[in-house]
Design a protein around this motif. Structure first.
Motif, PDB file in Angstrom:
ATOM      1  N   UNK A  19      53.331  34.871  31.026  1.00  0.00           N
ATOM      2  CA  UNK A  19      52.041  34.234  30.771  1.00  0.00           C
ATOM      3  C   UNK A  19      51.136  34.374  32.005  1.00  0.00           C
ATOM      4  N   UNK A  20      51.680  34.139  33.180  1.00  0.00           N
ATOM      5  CA  UNK A  20      50.911  34.252  34.414  1.00  0.00           C
ATOM      6  C   UNK A  20      50.448  35.692  34.610  1.00  0.00           C
ATOM      7  N   UNK A  21      51.334  36.643  34.350  1.00  0.00           N
ATOM      8  CA  UNK A  21      50.986  38.052  34.514  1.00  0.00           C
ATOM      9  C   UNK A  21      49.826  38.419  33.590  1.00  0.00           C
ATOM     10  N   UNK A  22      49.901  37.990  32.347  1.00  0.00           N
ATOM     11  CA  UNK A  22      48.831  38.285  31.403  1.00  0.00           C
ATOM     12  C   UNK A  22      47.529  37.630  31.838  1.00  0.00           C
ATOM     13  N   UNK A  23      47.599  36.367  32.248  1.00  0.00           N
ATOM     14  CA  UNK A  23      46.396  35.661  32.686  1.00  0.00           C
ATOM     15  C   UNK A  23      45.812  36.312  33.939  1.00  0.00           C
ATOM     16  N   UNK A  24      46.675  36.735  34.835  1.00  0.00           N
ATOM     17  CA  UNK A  24      46.227  37.378  36.063  1.00  0.00           C
ATOM     18  C   UNK A  24      45.549  38.708  35.742  1.00  0.00           C
ATOM     19  N   UNK A  25      46.127  39.470  34.847  1.00  0.00           N
ATOM     20  CA  UNK A  25      45.541  40.753  34.445  1.00  0.00           C
ATOM     21  C   UNK A  25      44.173  40.529  33.809  1.00  0.00           C
ATOM     22  N   UNK A  26      44.077  39.536  32.942  1.00  0.00           N
ATOM     23  CA  UNK A  26      42.805  39.224  32.300  1.00  0.00           C
ATOM     24  C   UNK A  26      41.764  38.835  33.345  1.00  0.00           C
ATOM     25  N   UNK A  27      42.185  37.997  34.286  1.00  0.00           N
ATOM     26  CA  UNK A  27      41.277  37.565  35.338  1.00  0.00           C
ATOM     27  C   UNK A  27      40.848  38.747  36.203  1.00  0.00           C
ATOM     28  N   UNK A  28      41.770  39.634  36.526  1.00  0.00           N
ATOM     29  CA  UNK A  28      41.438  40.815  37.325  1.00  0.00           C
ATOM     30  C   UNK A  28      40.434  41.696  36.578  1.00  0.00           C
ATOM     31  N   UNK A  29      40.637  41.860  35.280  1.00  0.00           N
ATOM     32  CA  UNK A  29      39.704  42.657  34.475  1.00  0.00           C
ATOM     33  C   UNK A  29      38.315  42.028  34.475  1.00  0.00           C
ATOM     34  N   UNK A  30      38.283  40.704  34.310  1.00  0.00           N
ATOM     35  CA  UNK A  30      37.001  40.008  34.302  1.00  0.00           C
ATOM     36  C   UNK A  30      36.313  40.099  35.662  1.00  0.00           C
ATOM     37  N   UNK A  31      37.104  39.993  36.703  1.00  0.00           N
ATOM     38  CA  UNK A  31      36.525  40.078  38.043  1.00  0.00           C
ATOM     39  C   UNK A  31      35.993  41.486  38.304  1.00  0.00           C
ATOM     40  N   UNK A  32      36.677  42.494  37.776  1.00  0.00           N
ATOM     41  CA  UNK A  32      36.192  43.866  37.922  1.00  0.00           C
ATOM     42  C   UNK A  32      34.865  44.032  37.183  1.00  0.00           C
ATOM     43  N   UNK A  33      34.753  43.422  36.017  1.00  0.00           N
ATOM     44  CA  UNK A  33      33.496  43.476  35.278  1.00  0.00           C
ATOM     45  C   UNK A  33      32.380  42.783  36.059  1.00  0.00           C
ATOM     46  N   UNK A  34      32.704  41.653  36.683  1.00  0.00           N
ATOM     47  CA  UNK A  34      31.722  40.948  37.500  1.00  0.00           C
ATOM     48  C   UNK A  34      31.299  41.822  38.677  1.00  0.00           C
ATOM     49  N   UNK A  35      32.261  42.481  39.281  1.00  0.00           N
ATOM     50  CA  UNK A  35      31.951  43.368  40.408  1.00  0.00           C
ATOM     51  C   UNK A  35      31.025  44.497  39.956  1.00  0.00           C
ATOM     52  N   UNK A  36      31.336  45.088  38.830  1.00  0.00           N
ATOM     53  CA  UNK A  36      30.497  46.157  38.297  1.00  0.00           C
ATOM     54  C   UNK A  36      29.102  45.640  37.974  1.00  0.00           C
ATOM     55  N   UNK A  37      29.041  44.469  37.373  1.00  0.00           N
ATOM     56  CA  UNK A  37      27.737  43.881  37.058  1.00  0.00           C
ATOM     57  C   UNK A  37      26.952  43.583  38.327  1.00  0.00           C
ATOM     58  N   UNK A  38      27.633  43.117  39.357  1.00  0.00           N
ATOM     59  CA  UNK A  38      26.958  42.841  40.632  1.00  0.00           C
ATOM     60  C   UNK A  38      26.390  44.106  41.235  1.00  0.00           C
ATOM     61  N   UNK A  39      27.136  45.199  41.140  1.00  0.00           N
ATOM     62  CA  UNK A  39      26.639  46.475  41.651  1.00  0.00           C
ATOM     63  C   UNK A  39      25.420  46.948  40.851  1.00  0.00           C
ATOM     64  N   UNK A  43      21.649  47.624  42.236  1.00  0.00           N
ATOM     65  CA  UNK A  43      20.880  48.845  41.965  1.00  0.00           C
ATOM     66  C   UNK A  43      19.540  48.496  41.334  1.00  0.00           C
ATOM     67  N   UNK A  44      19.554  47.518  40.421  1.00  0.00           N
ATOM     68  CA  UNK A  44      18.310  47.085  39.790  1.00  0.00           C
ATOM     69  C   UNK A  44      17.339  46.498  40.805  1.00  0.00           C
ATOM     70  N   UNK A  64      20.548  41.575  49.013  1.00  0.00           N
ATOM     71  CA  UNK A  64      21.486  41.029  49.999  1.00  0.00           C
ATOM     72  C   UNK A  64      22.475  40.076  49.340  1.00  0.00           C
ATOM     73  N   UNK A  65      21.974  39.202  48.476  1.00  0.00           N
ATOM     74  CA  UNK A  65      22.855  38.253  47.791  1.00  0.00           C
ATOM     75  C   UNK A  65      23.837  38.965  46.870  1.00  0.00           C
ATOM     76  N   UNK A  66      23.369  39.967  46.151  1.00  0.00           N
ATOM     77  CA  UNK A  66      24.279  40.666  45.239  1.00  0.00           C
ATOM     78  C   UNK A  66      25.338  41.432  46.026  1.00  0.00           C
ATOM     79  N   UNK A  67      24.984  41.960  47.180  1.00  0.00           N
ATOM     80  CA  UNK A  67      25.977  42.623  48.029  1.00  0.00           C
ATOM     81  C   UNK A  67      27.023  41.615  48.501  1.00  0.00           C
ATOM     82  N   UNK A  68      26.560  40.423  48.843  1.00  0.00           N
ATOM     83  CA  UNK A  68      27.505  39.372  49.219  1.00  0.00           C
ATOM     84  C   UNK A  68      28.439  39.033  48.073  1.00  0.00           C
TER      85      UNK A  68
END
Length: 106
Positions: A19-39, A43-44, A64-68
């Protein structure tokens, strides 16, 4: 009796780790999406800065804030990866314990 309790605990641990592994993977995927959205936001902001000179100060601050945010998200992704690695290691230990316990079953 003790072996059964250990087996039950090992099974529960394995279930929890799954359960933890699945939740961690989901969280990592979501965080990657957030990172991509921040980038993309960054750019915008650069495009706005080039297109609208009146908004130059606002665009620079947003950039500057989005880079942070990207930096923070990257750190969180590293932490999630460490948790994932630890979880995987614990899962492997659980499998090993289950194997060892099964050797003592009558």
């Amino acid at each position: 009796m003790v072996a059964e309790e250990i087996r039950t605990l090992a099974d529960q641990t394995q279930h929890s780790l799954n359960h933890i592994t699945l939740a961690t993977k989901t969280m990592a995927d979501q965080m990657q999406e957030v990172s991509s959205a921040s980038e993309q936001i960054s750019a915008g902001c650069e495009q706005v800065n080039a297109s609208v000179t009146e908004l130059e100060d606002i665009a620079k601050m947003a950039y500057t804030e989005s880079r942070g945010m990207v930096s923070i998200v990257d750190e969180q992704i590293q932490i999630v990866q460490q948790v994932t690695d630890s979880t995987t290691s614990m899962y492997e230990v659980t499998l090993d314990l289950n194997k060892r316990i099964s050797e003592y079953k009558v």
